[in-house]
Scaffold this active site. Structure first.
Site, PDB file in Angstrom:
ATOM      1  N   ASP A   1       0.827  -1.209   0.000  1.00 44.22           N
ATOM      2  CA  ASP A   1       0.000   0.000   0.000  1.00 44.22           C
ATOM      3  C   ASP A   1       0.860   1.258   0.000  1.00 44.22           C
ATOM      4  O   ASP A   1       0.643   2.187  -0.794  1.00 44.22           O
ATOM      5  CB  ASP A   1      -0.900   0.034   1.243  1.00 44.22           C
ATOM      6  CG  ASP A   1      -1.928  -1.074   1.277  1.00 44.22           C
ATOM      7  OD1 ASP A   1      -3.052  -0.844   0.816  1.00 44.22           O
ATOM      8  OD2 ASP A   1      -1.601  -2.164   1.777  1.00 44.22           O
TER       9      ASP A   1
ATOM     10  N   GLU B   1      -5.817   7.220  -0.548  1.00 40.32           N
ATOM     11  CA  GLU B   1      -6.183   6.417   0.620  1.00 40.32           C
ATOM     12  C   GLU B   1      -5.113   6.473   1.695  1.00 40.32           C
ATOM     13  O   GLU B   1      -5.422   6.464   2.886  1.00 40.32           O
ATOM     14  CB  GLU B   1      -6.438   4.967   0.215  1.00 40.32           C
ATOM     15  CG  GLU B   1      -6.852   4.093   1.382  1.00 40.32           C
ATOM     16  CD  GLU B   1      -7.274   2.699   0.981  1.00 40.32           C
ATOM     17  OE1 GLU B   1      -7.791   1.978   1.844  1.00 40.32           O
ATOM     18  OE2 GLU B   1      -7.108   2.338  -0.195  1.00 40.32           O
TER      19      GLU B   1
ATOM     20  N   ASP C   1      -6.338   5.103  -5.448  1.00 41.08           N
ATOM     21  CA  ASP C   1      -6.393   3.917  -4.586  1.00 41.08           C
ATOM     22  C   ASP C   1      -5.157   3.083  -4.912  1.00 41.08           C
ATOM     23  O   ASP C   1      -5.113   2.386  -5.931  1.00 41.08           O
ATOM     24  CB  ASP C   1      -7.663   3.107  -4.823  1.00 41.08           C
ATOM     25  CG  ASP C   1      -7.881   2.064  -3.732  1.00 41.08           C
ATOM     26  OD1 ASP C   1      -6.898   1.740  -3.030  1.00 41.08           O
ATOM     27  OD2 ASP C   1      -9.010   1.588  -3.573  1.00 41.08           O
TER      28      ASP C   1
ATOM     29  N   LEU D   1      -3.871   0.455  -3.574  1.00 42.79           N
ATOM     30  CA  LEU D   1      -3.983  -1.001  -3.479  1.00 42.79           C
ATOM     31  C   LEU D   1      -5.410  -1.309  -3.023  1.00 42.79           C
ATOM     32  O   LEU D   1      -5.720  -1.220  -1.842  1.00 42.79           O
ATOM     33  CB  LEU D   1      -2.961  -1.582  -2.494  1.00 42.79           C
ATOM     34  CG  LEU D   1      -2.623  -3.076  -2.621  1.00 42.79           C
ATOM     35  CD1 LEU D   1      -1.400  -3.428  -1.775  1.00 42.79           C
ATOM     36  CD2 LEU D   1      -3.788  -3.982  -2.256  1.00 42.79           C
ATOM     37  N   ASP D   2      -6.236  -1.641  -3.969  1.00 40.71           N
ATOM     38  CA  ASP D   2      -7.610  -2.011  -3.648  1.00 40.71           C
ATOM     39  C   ASP D   2      -7.648  -3.504  -3.326  1.00 40.71           C
ATOM     40  O   ASP D   2      -6.989  -4.300  -4.000  1.00 40.71           O
ATOM     41  CB  ASP D   2      -8.504  -1.703  -4.855  1.00 40.71           C
ATOM     42  CG  ASP D   2      -9.980  -1.835  -4.527  1.00 40.71           C
ATOM     43  OD1 ASP D   2     -10.374  -1.457  -3.410  1.00 40.71           O
ATOM     44  OD2 ASP D   2     -10.740  -2.314  -5.386  1.00 40.71           O
TER      45      ASP D   2
ATOM     46  N   THR E   1      -6.926  -4.813  -0.039  1.00 44.64           N
ATOM     47  CA  THR E   1      -5.753  -5.116   0.793  1.00 44.64           C
ATOM     48  C   THR E   1      -5.946  -6.396   1.596  1.00 44.64           C
ATOM     49  O   THR E   1      -5.003  -7.184   1.768  1.00 44.64           O
ATOM     50  CB  THR E   1      -5.452  -3.932   1.736  1.00 44.64           C
ATOM     51  OG1 THR E   1      -5.184  -2.761   0.965  1.00 44.64           O
ATOM     52  CG2 THR E   1      -4.243  -4.237   2.603  1.00 44.64           C
TER      53      THR E   1
ATOM     54  N   HIS F   1     -20.098  -8.848   2.856  1.00 50.50           N
ATOM     55  CA  HIS F   1     -21.490  -8.391   2.868  1.00 50.50           C
ATOM     56  C   HIS F   1     -22.432  -9.338   2.131  1.00 50.50           C
ATOM     57  O   HIS F   1     -23.606  -9.020   1.944  1.00 50.50           O
ATOM     58  CB  HIS F   1     -21.598  -6.998   2.218  1.00 50.50           C
ATOM     59  CG  HIS F   1     -20.720  -5.969   2.846  1.00 50.50           C
ATOM     60  ND1 HIS F   1     -20.293  -4.844   2.176  1.00 50.50           N
ATOM     61  CD2 HIS F   1     -20.183  -5.905   4.095  1.00 50.50           C
ATOM     62  CE1 HIS F   1     -19.530  -4.127   2.977  1.00 50.50           C
ATOM     63  NE2 HIS F   1     -19.446  -4.748   4.143  1.00 50.50           N
TER      64      HIS F   1
ATOM     65  N   GLY G   1     -12.588  -6.304  -3.489  1.00 52.45           N
ATOM     66  CA  GLY G   1     -12.135  -5.169  -4.268  1.00 52.45           C
ATOM     67  C   GLY G   1     -13.183  -4.547  -5.157  1.00 52.45           C
ATOM     68  O   GLY G   1     -13.795  -5.227  -5.988  1.00 52.45           O
TER      69      GLY G   1
ATOM     70  N   ASP H   1     -12.231   4.129  -3.596  1.00 54.73           N
ATOM     71  CA  ASP H   1     -12.544   2.749  -3.977  1.00 54.73           C
ATOM     72  C   ASP H   1     -13.423   2.683  -5.224  1.00 54.73           C
ATOM     73  O   ASP H   1     -13.367   1.704  -5.970  1.00 54.73           O
ATOM     74  CB  ASP H   1     -13.289   2.029  -2.841  1.00 54.73           C
ATOM     75  CG  ASP H   1     -12.398   1.740  -1.647  1.00 54.73           C
ATOM     76  OD1 ASP H   1     -11.241   1.366  -1.849  1.00 54.73           O
ATOM     77  OD2 ASP H   1     -12.869   1.906  -0.508  1.00 54.73           O
TER      78      ASP H   1
END
Length: 359
Positions: A111, A134, A174, A176-177, A179, A245, A268, A300
């Site tokens: 990152d 970020e 971003d 590093l999406d 992580t 989610h 991601g 993101d």
């Protein structure tokens, strides 16, 4: 009185006076011309030395085609750092905080090094543009990463120069999406992304997959190197959601679209947007709709939003509002993204998810 014996004729006197005037003219004309030139050069004039050369951007303007070119380079350069750290297994992962759902947010060397490279490259090329990232950049870090001002041929062929005021531009990075997936070595989900918003609207999006490598870019009212997929099934769509989610979305989605609805858990936001598009890459799943039901940061989603807009797609909050990429760095209203589908009808089918996004 003239000397005795010498008479001065009127004609001789006239010639003598004319010769004298000629000498005075030659002596002073050069001096006066020099003073006049100095005066003219001392005053700025339209098109003069104090104006930018013809064909260059005026002070305070940004050429979006150039910004697209350096954004692609930044995403790829950051991706090289991400890959190098992961391949060397020197992540130095640590928790940097918790999400609103209570999950730990990871921070790795990948990152930080990617962010460092991407930020300095963009800032060096466009010092007057606001950049939101970020990760923080150390104020004492003055690394110089230069851009040679070259524009890739595919961008030259598809995108025309377009200037906008620098103060209207916000760049979202971003570095590093995904992580969490990066630490778990789930490399297919990892992306680096750059987005350019003008007056809050996303107009340039770059999504790079460091481990493919694959890069998608698009510019609204310009062009792109990626296309939308053409085949969808609106009755039983494939819905891609965050791994954490999936349970929240699955029950409502099946009630709305039917029991045949396919739920695809993935990591991601960049990966999920690419799932809606025509990506010729074996480690890329396919989906029809992307839904996120909780708070999400703008870095993101900005790049994916720009890519979808450029291709005629949509990304909105769950209640159908456009997302503005100014002000705060978070989006409170969740999101739903689609392309080549009736986006308004999708929103109307999902009335209960908007409430979930604020929890």
């Amino acid at each position: 009185m003239a000397p005795m014996g010498i008479r001065l004729s009127p004609l001789g006197m006239a010639v003598f006076c004319l010769l004298g005037l000629g000498v005075l003219y030659h002596l002073y004309s050069g001096f006066l011309a020099g003073r006049f030139a100095f005066f003219m050069l001392s005053e700025p004039a339209a098109g003069g030395a104090d104006q930018p050369p013809r064909g260059s951007s005026p002070v305070g303007a940004v050429d979006l085609r150039e910004l697209l070119a350096v954004s692609v380079l930044a995403a790829v350069s950051g991706g090289q750092e991400v890959k190098r750290v992961r391949d060397g297994n020197v992540l130095n992962a640590k928790a940097k905080g918790k999400t609103r759902e209570g999950a730990e947010e990871q921070l790795t060397s990948g990152d930080l090094l990617s962010n460092r490279r991407m930020f300095h490259l963009l800032k060096g090329a466009f010092p007057d543009v606001q950049i939101n990232s970020e990760e923080r950049v150390d104020a004492s870090d003055h690394e110089t990463v230069t851009w040679d001002r070259s524009i890739p041929e595919d961008i030259k062929q598809k995108i025309q120069p377009k200037e906008v005021p620098a103060e209207s531009v916000t760049v979202w990075i971003d570095p590093l999406d995904a992580t969490q997936e990066y630490t778990e070595d789930l490399r297919q989900y990892v992306t680096t992304m750059v987005c350019v918003a003008v007056n809050g609207k996303p107009v340039i999006g770059v999504i790079h997959k460091p481990f493919s490598p694959y890069t998608a870019w698009a510019m609204v009212d310009g062009g792109s190197n990626i296309k939308a997929r053409s085949s969808y099934n609106e009755k039983t769509p494939r819905i891609i959601v965050s791994r954490s989610h999936a349970g929240k979305v699955e029950q409502v989605a099946r009630q709305t679209f039917g029991n045949k609805t396919v739920i695809i858990p993935a990591g991601g936001a960049g990966y999920k947007v690419l799932a809606l598009l025509d990506v010729a890459e074996k480690n890329q799943e396919k989906a029809d709709v992307y839904i996120h039901v909780t708070y999400i940061k703008k870095w993101d989603i900005c790049a994916g939003n720009a890519v979808l807009r450029a291709l005629g797609g949509h990304m909105t909050t769950l209640n159908g509002e456009e997302i503005s990429y100014t002000g705060s760095d978070g989006n409170e209203g969740g999101l739903i993204a689609s392309i080549n589908m009736n986006h308004k009808a999708l929103i109307e089918k999902l009335p209960d998810l908007e409430k979930t996004s604020h929890k």
